[in-house]
Design a protein around this motif. Structure first.
Motif, short mmCIF file in Angstrom:
data_model
loop_
_atom_site.label_atom_id
_atom_site.label_comp_id
_atom_site.label_asym_id
_atom_site.label_seq_id
_atom_site.Cartn_x
_atom_site.Cartn_y
_atom_site.Cartn_z
N THR A 63 2.03 -1.27 -56.72
CA THR A 63 0.80 -1.98 -56.32
C THR A 63 0.99 -2.78 -55.03
N GLU A 64 1.98 -2.40 -54.23
CA GLU A 64 2.19 -3.09 -52.97
C GLU A 64 1.10 -2.71 -51.97
N TYR A 65 0.99 -3.53 -50.92
CA TYR A 65 0.02 -3.23 -49.88
C TYR A 65 0.35 -1.89 -49.22
N PRO A 66 -0.65 -1.08 -48.92
CA PRO A 66 -0.38 0.17 -48.19
C PRO A 66 -0.19 -0.12 -46.71
N HIS A 67 0.14 0.91 -45.96
CA HIS A 67 0.26 0.79 -44.51
C HIS A 67 -1.09 0.38 -43.93
N ILE A 68 -1.07 -0.30 -42.80
CA ILE A 68 -2.31 -0.76 -42.17
C ILE A 68 -3.28 0.39 -41.93
N LEU A 69 -2.76 1.56 -41.53
CA LEU A 69 -3.61 2.70 -41.25
C LEU A 69 -3.94 3.52 -42.49
N GLY A 70 -3.45 3.09 -43.66
CA GLY A 70 -3.80 3.76 -44.89
C GLY A 70 -2.67 4.59 -45.48
N ILE A 71 -2.96 5.26 -46.57
CA ILE A 71 -1.98 6.11 -47.25
C ILE A 71 -1.77 7.38 -46.40
N PRO A 72 -0.54 7.65 -45.94
CA PRO A 72 -0.30 8.78 -45.05
C PRO A 72 -0.79 10.11 -45.60
N GLU A 73 -0.58 10.36 -46.88
CA GLU A 73 -1.00 11.63 -47.46
C GLU A 73 -2.52 11.76 -47.43
N PHE A 74 -3.22 10.64 -47.63
CA PHE A 74 -4.68 10.67 -47.57
C PHE A 74 -5.16 10.99 -46.15
N THR A 75 -4.62 10.30 -45.15
CA THR A 75 -5.08 10.53 -43.77
C THR A 75 -4.76 11.95 -43.33
N ARG A 76 -3.61 12.49 -43.78
CA ARG A 76 -3.26 13.86 -43.42
C ARG A 76 -4.24 14.85 -44.04
N ARG A 77 -4.53 14.66 -45.32
CA ARG A 77 -5.43 15.58 -46.01
C ARG A 77 -6.87 15.45 -45.48
N ALA A 78 -7.31 14.24 -45.20
CA ALA A 78 -8.66 14.04 -44.68
C ALA A 78 -8.82 14.67 -43.30
#
Length: 381
Positions: A63-78
């Motif tokens: 439950t830690e904070y994600p990266h500022i730009l978001g979850i890498p796997e999400f941004t890659r898939r999007a």
């Protein structure tokens, strides 16, 4: 004791909301009208529900904070969903994505990036071109970012009851250079009317004349029933070598309305790292870091893209009555007096411009809605 506020006295503002047909029915419970939500529920894809339940009970997730730009796997898939895995922008490493707080957050961040990074000037302030008509909140979002010069290009033609491509192309041809043009890749709001691929080719040729495209794609896969077709305008512009921004939403196509899952896609020719670092700085001031659960659901589902595509195809087949409507909203051509009649007398809630949220209509209230609109259009009020 009388207390005086330091805030100026202002008149309350009537906020326009395209979900008004749903929200006002939740707030008002009256006996003399049809309750649109009594038997209807927000569409929830079984695949999305299953993944969400799995993630919510996974004890290994931190439950830690994600990266500022978001979850890498999400941004890659999007990014892949919007451009395709074999996109030249991805192959040539000239694209990056940022997880945002909904599509509105993507538009807001895009506006801030344009103001701070676009053109050679230290602070770009426009002009930005919006479609006429368009969602009223768009102009406010850009102005809030300091882009005051907001103009409009003609899109909807009331006489022909459709898009007038000639007017649109003419206005874009006469737009000043380095102007930013906001384009709906699919599901134009509020009309629901879309351009054909041939029309998009004409628009793209005009955009090559030093205009910058800012695409909005809020329901990929739902408008045409095809993920590829709904993203075709964006992919075509990228194939021509154009730079662009694209704001994506995953509320409608995933049914994650309350999760606020959005994404801003940036396709550039150069200065990628500089713009990305500027985006990180802006995100810190806007929302610090994005929420995780909804993005995890989207990333997991997009790993199962054949299953997700099949689910969207099934969803696109229901109900067959609305095959002519490409999105949740539709222009009814009701004037202000007719809108008042429907709101006050029939308790059918439209925006002042006659835009109706058709997702509030179901088989139990369809006849009532149709008869009421017919009465408003055919009677002398």
């Amino acid at each position: 004791m009388q207390m005086n506020s330091e805030f100026r006295e202002r008149q309350p503002i009537g906020v326009k909301n395209l979900s008004v047909a749903l929200t006002r029915h939740r707030l008002e419970c009256r006996q003399d009208r049809t309750d649109f939500l009594k038997h209807g529920h927000t569409t929830w894809l079984p695949l999305v529900r299953k993944i969400k339940q799995q993630i919510s009970t996974d004890p290994t997730l931190i439950t830690e904070y994600p990266h500022i730009l978001g979850i890498p796997e999400f941004t890659r898939r999007a990014t892949q969903l919007a451009l395709g895995k074999d996109s030249p922008a991805i192959v040539e490493s000239r694209v990056f994505g940022i997880q945002t707080v909904g599509c509105t957050g993507a538009v807001c961040l895009g506006a801030e990036l344009l103001r701070s990074c676009y053109c050679s000037s230290s602070s770009w302030s426009g002009p930005i071109l919006l479609s006429s008509p368009c969602d009223d909140s768009l102009a406010g979002t850009f102005k809030a970012a300091g882009i005051e010069d907001v103009q409009y290009y003609r899109y909807w033609d009331a006489e022909s009851n459709g898009v007038c491509v000639e007017n649109m192309v003419h206005d874009l041809e006469n737009a000043p250079e380095q102007c930013v043009v906001v384009l709906f890749a699919s599901g134009h709001r509020p009309t629901g009317a879309e351009l054909s691929q041939e029309d998009w080719k004409r628009v793209a040729e005009v955009m090559k004349r030093q205009l910058f495209a800012f695409f909005l794609m809020s329901a990929q896969g739902l408008c045409s029933g095809s993920l590829e077709q709904d993203a075709w305008p964006v992919r075509h512009c990228v194939s021509l070598g154009l730079e662009l921004l694209c704001a994506q939403s995953f509320s409608h196509n995933f049914g994650l309305y309350g999760e606020r899952v959005g994404h801003l896609l940036c396709v550039l020719k150069q200065n990628l790292l500089a713009v990305q670092s500027q985006a990180e700085k802006l995100v810190q001031t806007l929302w610090s870091c994005p929420p995780m659960e909804g993005a995890r659901v989207v990333a997991t589902v997009l790993n199962l893209i054949p299953s997700f595509t099949s689910a969207l195809v099934c969803l696109g087949k229901e109900p067959p009555l609305f095959k002519k409507i490409t999105f949740s909203f539709s222009i009814t051509q009701c004037n202000s007096q007719q809108v008042d009649f429907l709101v006050q007398k029939k308790h059918i809630y439209l925006l002042p411009n006659g835009c109706l949220n058709v997702s509030a209509i179901n088989s139990r209230n369809l006849d009532y809605v149709a008869e009421s609109i017919h009465q408003a259009l055919s009677s002398k009020l």
